[in-house]
Design a protein around this motif. Structure first.
Motif, mmCIF file in Angstrom:
data_model
loop_
_atom_site.group_PDB
_atom_site.id
_atom_site.type_symbol
_atom_site.label_atom_id
_atom_site.label_comp_id
_atom_site.label_asym_id
_atom_site.label_seq_id
_atom_site.Cartn_x
_atom_site.Cartn_y
_atom_site.Cartn_z
ATOM 1 N N GLY A 109 0.797 -1.218 0.000
ATOM 2 C CA GLY A 109 0.000 0.000 0.000
ATOM 3 C C GLY A 109 0.828 1.265 0.000
ATOM 4 O O GLY A 109 2.027 1.263 0.317
ATOM 5 N N TYR A 110 0.153 2.344 -0.310
ATOM 6 C CA TYR A 110 0.793 3.649 -0.418
ATOM 7 C C TYR A 110 1.377 4.091 0.927
ATOM 8 O O TYR A 110 2.346 4.844 0.985
ATOM 9 C CB TYR A 110 -0.250 4.653 -0.897
ATOM 10 N N TYR A 111 0.781 3.614 2.010
ATOM 11 C CA TYR A 111 1.207 4.070 3.332
ATOM 12 C C TYR A 111 2.086 3.049 4.061
ATOM 13 O O TYR A 111 2.242 3.124 5.272
ATOM 14 C CB TYR A 111 -0.027 4.424 4.166
ATOM 15 N N ALA A 112 2.643 2.101 3.320
ATOM 16 C CA ALA A 112 3.443 1.042 3.938
ATOM 17 C C ALA A 112 4.634 1.597 4.718
ATOM 18 O O ALA A 112 5.078 0.990 5.698
ATOM 19 C CB ALA A 112 3.920 0.060 2.872
ATOM 20 N N ALA A 113 5.132 2.753 4.314
ATOM 21 C CA ALA A 113 6.288 3.333 5.024
ATOM 22 C C ALA A 113 5.977 3.573 6.488
ATOM 23 O O ALA A 113 6.875 3.542 7.341
ATOM 24 C CB ALA A 113 6.697 4.651 4.369
ATOM 25 N N LEU A 114 4.725 3.808 6.785
ATOM 26 C CA LEU A 114 4.368 4.142 8.163
ATOM 27 C C LEU A 114 4.559 2.955 9.114
ATOM 28 O O LEU A 114 4.542 3.132 10.318
ATOM 29 C CB LEU A 114 2.914 4.642 8.224
ATOM 30 N N GLN A 116 7.245 0.851 8.775
ATOM 31 C CA GLN A 116 8.627 0.391 8.629
ATOM 32 C C GLN A 116 9.104 -0.180 9.953
ATOM 33 O O GLN A 116 8.830 0.355 11.009
ATOM 34 C CB GLN A 116 9.531 1.563 8.254
ATOM 35 N N THR B 451 -4.034 11.225 0.361
ATOM 36 C CA THR B 451 -2.954 12.120 -0.041
ATOM 37 C C THR B 451 -2.396 11.761 -1.406
ATOM 38 O O THR B 451 -1.911 12.621 -2.127
ATOM 39 C CB THR B 451 -1.810 12.074 0.975
ATOM 40 N N ASN B 452 -2.462 10.484 -1.749
ATOM 41 C CA ASN B 452 -1.936 10.093 -3.056
ATOM 42 C C ASN B 452 -2.729 10.736 -4.184
ATOM 43 O O ASN B 452 -2.176 11.276 -5.133
ATOM 44 C CB ASN B 452 -1.937 8.562 -3.198
ATOM 45 N N GLY B 458 3.234 16.127 -3.436
ATOM 46 C CA GLY B 458 3.828 15.375 -4.531
ATOM 47 C C GLY B 458 3.932 13.898 -4.196
ATOM 48 O O GLY B 458 3.429 13.429 -3.184
ATOM 49 N N ASP B 459 4.599 13.151 -5.058
ATOM 50 C CA ASP B 459 4.710 11.710 -4.851
ATOM 51 C C ASP B 459 5.735 11.398 -3.766
ATOM 52 O O ASP B 459 6.794 12.017 -3.681
ATOM 53 C CB ASP B 459 5.123 11.035 -6.160
ATOM 54 N N VAL B 460 5.408 10.438 -2.957
ATOM 55 C CA VAL B 460 6.295 10.034 -1.874
ATOM 56 C C VAL B 460 6.746 8.611 -2.140
ATOM 57 O O VAL B 460 5.938 7.768 -2.534
ATOM 58 C CB VAL B 460 5.534 10.095 -0.529
ATOM 59 N N PRO B 462 7.322 5.368 -0.682
ATOM 60 C CA PRO B 462 6.968 4.768 0.594
ATOM 61 C C PRO B 462 8.046 3.868 1.170
ATOM 62 O O PRO B 462 7.926 3.421 2.302
ATOM 63 C CB PRO B 462 5.698 3.963 0.259
ATOM 64 N N LEU B 463 9.075 3.594 0.406
ATOM 65 C CA LEU B 463 10.127 2.718 0.915
ATOM 66 C C LEU B 463 11.275 3.484 1.562
ATOM 67 O O LEU B 463 12.197 2.895 2.102
ATOM 68 C CB LEU B 463 10.659 1.832 -0.213
ATOM 69 N N LYS B 464 11.225 4.805 1.526
ATOM 70 C CA LYS B 464 12.292 5.591 2.142
ATOM 71 C C LYS B 464 11.879 6.053 3.537
ATOM 72 O O LYS B 464 10.705 6.328 3.789
ATOM 73 C CB LYS B 464 12.617 6.804 1.276
ATOM 74 N N THR B 465 12.859 6.174 4.430
ATOM 75 C CA THR B 465 12.577 6.557 5.809
ATOM 76 C C THR B 465 11.882 7.896 5.886
ATOM 77 O O THR B 465 10.934 8.080 6.645
ATOM 78 C CB THR B 465 13.902 6.634 6.608
ATOM 79 N N GLY B 467 9.922 9.089 4.071
ATOM 80 C CA GLY B 467 8.531 8.975 3.666
ATOM 81 C C GLY B 467 7.577 9.123 4.829
ATOM 82 O O GLY B 467 6.471 9.635 4.675
ATOM 83 N N GLN B 468 7.985 8.680 6.018
ATOM 84 C CA GLN B 468 7.091 8.737 7.172
ATOM 85 C C GLN B 468 6.778 10.179 7.563
ATOM 86 O O GLN B 468 5.662 10.494 7.958
ATOM 87 C CB GLN B 468 7.715 8.014 8.356
ATOM 88 N N LEU B 471 4.633 11.637 4.686
ATOM 89 C CA LEU B 471 3.279 11.082 4.701
ATOM 90 C C LEU B 471 2.465 11.671 5.847
ATOM 91 O O LEU B 471 1.299 12.027 5.680
ATOM 92 C CB LEU B 471 3.333 9.555 4.823
#
Lengths: 191, 578
Positions: A109-114, A116, B451-452, B458-460, B462-465, B467-468, B471
């Motif tokens: 999902g788009y919010y998967a970073a949350l 981590q 938000t997407n 803009g685009d985030v 989600p695999l980068k720190t 990103g939290q 987001l």
């Protein structure tokens, strides 16, 4: 009747097998134990996708579109093909969840970073295929929708668990004698 | 909605009502209205229970229309619990009825001298403020029952229970649902105490003789609403999961993720979670002749609520929400839905926030006041709040006060407001929002998961720190905007996944007001609201050092993932840099 789970099993001993027929309306009898988690025989060392689609016979598009939240060993999964199921793995399946955290747990999902730090990490490398068991849980909408597939596949229950379950249910089956040991229960849902 | 009513409760000779035009607040509703009024008109160092504070009540921008999901009501003030600016919102009927009467805001100002208690009647003929000391110390259920005898069933009621009258910091404002039960609460931040400080016990809102608010382009509005409803109905969360199980469907999932705070945040999983789950709750409700599918206001198509009956099949309370089941359940080591439902009823009746009250009981359990898992003891503690005993007044003032009084080190609050039901050590990103939101710890401050599609920030990746941080920032912006529309936040699921549903929402806003709205406009509104709130808090003395979680989240790993909260202070300080 005795049922033996295949030869190479070092994990699942010979089990007594019991069969049961269930009207669809009686399915909810099994919801509490499916929600709490049941032991299911499986060929482990496979991918999560293979477990769900090939062994549990859940249609691929259902897995892709409907089972949007999956945990393996309490870790949310993003990659169905890269997640290897081991003997004793705890696999939990859920439909889409509300709330920010529901969206956060969503697969890929788009919010998967949350989340981590707790996400399931894909481990590359060869896995050995063998017979074993997994602990499977079903939540929410999936209980009614794929519960019948899981029940048809078979659940491994302690004798006492089976007796307790049968006492609560209106299903047609002979009550086993109280005792120790496990049984493989296969349930067929009739329309 | 072309007017604002100001009621000076402290005017010489008795409360004075002034109705004026919108002025600089034209076009605002909901949180945008409450926060911009409070930021502009309340002295940031005012005592929250004093005459300088204002209680701003505002329906959303689309409330009172034929649009679906438009029934959220915002209440804003300087919070007595947190000392920050506060917006707290609820469903129920009040927003729709107030909007149809044409009020974009009703603002309670000043403070009366003396001990008289007032009720306010708002109808098409105007506003009356009447002394009614017969209502003193009544709780919400008997209070509404008494008012119904006088004002009938075709009105909406906003009330405070004994907690609000006693100015307890956890006090809420109840809004009646379609069945006229006081079950929908502006719960967070002690807004009920501010209403109590103004000596206002009840607001009776009667829209007899009024019509639905007319859109500028009726045909386009009707078409947009139809598409919006279709989008909500076809989405698996808003069309299936929430109607079937309500928000408590999250119990199983959070517990599985190890993010279900248990025994006052000592563990991330609760052995009794299955007994508390939404699945178990829905089945119990149905088996007892209640329902697991019910709307909190007319025009709701999601129907995420329900009716919870007792063992004898009699109404006990509305379906407790996930946060309530958690705060009174797993957080306190209680695995019994009937106990949780009774606590939910007591909270609604007394008029306290269920999150704050449940977390407070857990803190009291940690202090040894009662044992974890003591069901009867938990009910007894809430009854102490109802009775206004010294212990009850401490508990009714929330987790931070209770923790201080009993010397508890592990007190889960940010800016003195209790954390909701998601452990920030497991879900680090929500910890960013808890720490930095203008409102004190609040899961709904960053809840609008759209938000997407809004392209906020803009685009985030989600695999980068980082990103939290991004987001959380984007979620807080989007939420501030949606909180201003009067739309239920649960619409965000369908918006996130279905671009056509988001477009339908924009078309509803645009065709109603006769403007063209884009995602950028929504983002700009959200930023404007947040900037005003941050500015107020800065002037009230809040700094970046208040944007932190309690230290135990950094020092105590929580099972099963054995993680601490790992976001760096410097990263948290970046949330509002846009």
């Amino acid at each position: 009747m005795k049922h033996t789970i295949p030869e190479q099993s070092a994990v699942v001993p010979e089990l007594e097998t019991r069969g049961m027929h269930l009207a669809t309306g009686q399915l909810k009898t099994f919801f509490p134990i499916l929600q709490k988690g049941v032991m299911v025989p499986a060929t482990v060392g496979c991918t999560l996708k293979s477990l769900l689609c090939d062994q549990l016979a859940i249609p691929t598009d259902y897995v892709t579109d409907r089972i949007t939240t999956i945990f393996v060993n309490n870790r949310p999964v993003d990659d169905l093909e890269g997640t290897i199921i081991q003997d004793g793995s705890r696999v939990t399946l859920s439909a889409a969840m509300p709330g920010l955290v529901g969206a956060t747990m969503r697969r890929g999902g788009y919010y998967a970073a949350l989340r981590q730090g707790i996400s399931h990490i894909v481990e590359r490398g060869a896995a050995t295929s063998q017979r074993g068991t997994i602990r499977l849980k079903l939540f929410n909408l999936l209980l009614a929708e794929i519960g019948p597939l899981i029940l048809a596949h078979g659940l491994i229950l302690e004798q006492d668990e089976l007796i307790e379950l049968l006492e609560l249910s209106p299903v047609r089956a002979a009550r086993p004698a109280a005792g120790s040991g496990r049984v493989l229960l296969t349930v067929i849902c009739n329309e | 909605m072309d007017k604002i009513a100001r009621i000076d409760m402290g005017a010489a000779g008795g409360p004075k009502v002034t109705v004026g035009d919108l002025g600089e607040y034209a076009g605002l509703g909901g949180r945008a209205m409450t926060s911009l009024v409070v930021a502009a008109e309340v002295h940031p160092l005012a005592h929250p229970l004093g005459a300088e504070n204002k209680l701003v009540i505002s329906p959303g921008m689309l409330s009172g229309t034929t649009g679906s999901m438009t029934g959220r009501l915002s209440v804003g003030c300087k919070s007595p619990l947190t000392g920050t600016i506060k917006e707290s919102n609820a469903g129920g009927q009040a927003a729709q009825v107030l909007a149809r009467l044409g009020y974009a805001a009703v603002i309670l100002e000043g403070k009366p001298v003396g001990d008289d208690l007032y009720k306010i009647i708002i109808n098409k003929d105007g506003i009356q403020v009447i002394v009614d000391n017969s209502l003193k110390l009544m709780d919400n259920y008997p209070l509404v029952e008494k008012l119904r005898g006088e004002y009938g069933d075709k009105v909406a009621y906003m009330t405070i229970g004994s907690a609000g009258e006693r100015k307890l910091l956890a006090a809420s404002i109840a809004c009646t649902d379609p069945e006229l039960r006081p079950t929908r609460h502006c719960g967070r931040g002690g807004v009920g105490a501010v209403m109590g400080a103004k000596r206002v016990k009840a607001i009776i809102i009667d829209d007899a003789g009024m019509k639905m608010r007319p859109p500028k382009d009726p045909e386009k509005y009707r078409d947009a609403n139809r598409k919006f409803v279709e989008g909500l109905r076809k989405h698996p969360v808003t069309g299936e999961g929430l109607p079937a199980y309500g928000t408590n469907v999250l119990t199983n999932v959070l517990n599985e993720a190890g993010g279900y705070p248990t025994y006052n945040f000592k563990d991330g999983q609760f052995p009794g979670s299955a007994k508390l789950s939404g699945e178990a709750q829905a089945q119990l409700e149905i088996d007892r002749g209640g329902t697991a599918t019910h709307g909190c206001h007319r025009g709701c198509v999601i129907q995420c609520s329900g009716i919870y009956n007792d063992k004898d099949g009699h109404y006990l309370t509305k379906q407790p929400e996930y946060e309530t089941v958690w705060s009174h359940g797993g957080h306190c080591g209680i695995d019994d839905l009937d106990t949780v439902a009774m606590l939910d009823f007591l909270d609604d009746n007394i008029g306290v926030d269920t999150i704050e009250m449940g977390v407070t009981i857990g803190v009291a359990m940690d202090a040894g006041v009662i044992e974890f898992g003591d069901k009867a003891g938990a009910i007894r503690l809430v009854e102490e709040v109802q009775q206004g005993t010294p212990l009850g007044r401490i508990l009714g003032s929330g987790a931070a006060i209770t923790g201080k009084v009993f010397g508890v080190e592990r007190v889960p609050v940010v800016k003195d407001q209790a954390l909701p039901a998601y452990d920030p050590r497991a879900v680090q990103g929500i910890g960013v929002t808890y720490a930095t939101t203008t409102q004190g710890a609040d899961h709904t401050a960053g809840y609008a998961i759209a938000t997407n599609i809004l392209k906020v920030g803009g685009d985030v990746d989600p695999l980068k720190t980082e990103g939290q941080i991004e987001l959380s920032r984007n979620l807080q912006i989007a939420t501030a905007a949606i909180d201003s529309t009067g739309m239920c936040l649960f619409i965000a699921f369908a918006i996130m996944d279905q671009p056509e549903t988001f477009q339908a929402l924009l078309d509803m806003l645009g065709s109603f007001h006769g403007i063209t709205m884009t995602g950028d406009d929504v983002v700009a509104l959200g930023k404007k609201v947040l900037s005003a709130e941050r500015d107020f808090n800065t002037r009230a003395g809040f700094t970046k050092h208040h944007d932190r979680l309690p230290r135990f989240f950094y020092n105590e790993p929580v099972a099963p993932h054995n993680q601490t909260f790992m976001m760096k202070d410097e990263e948290l300080d970046e949330v509002f840099n846009w």
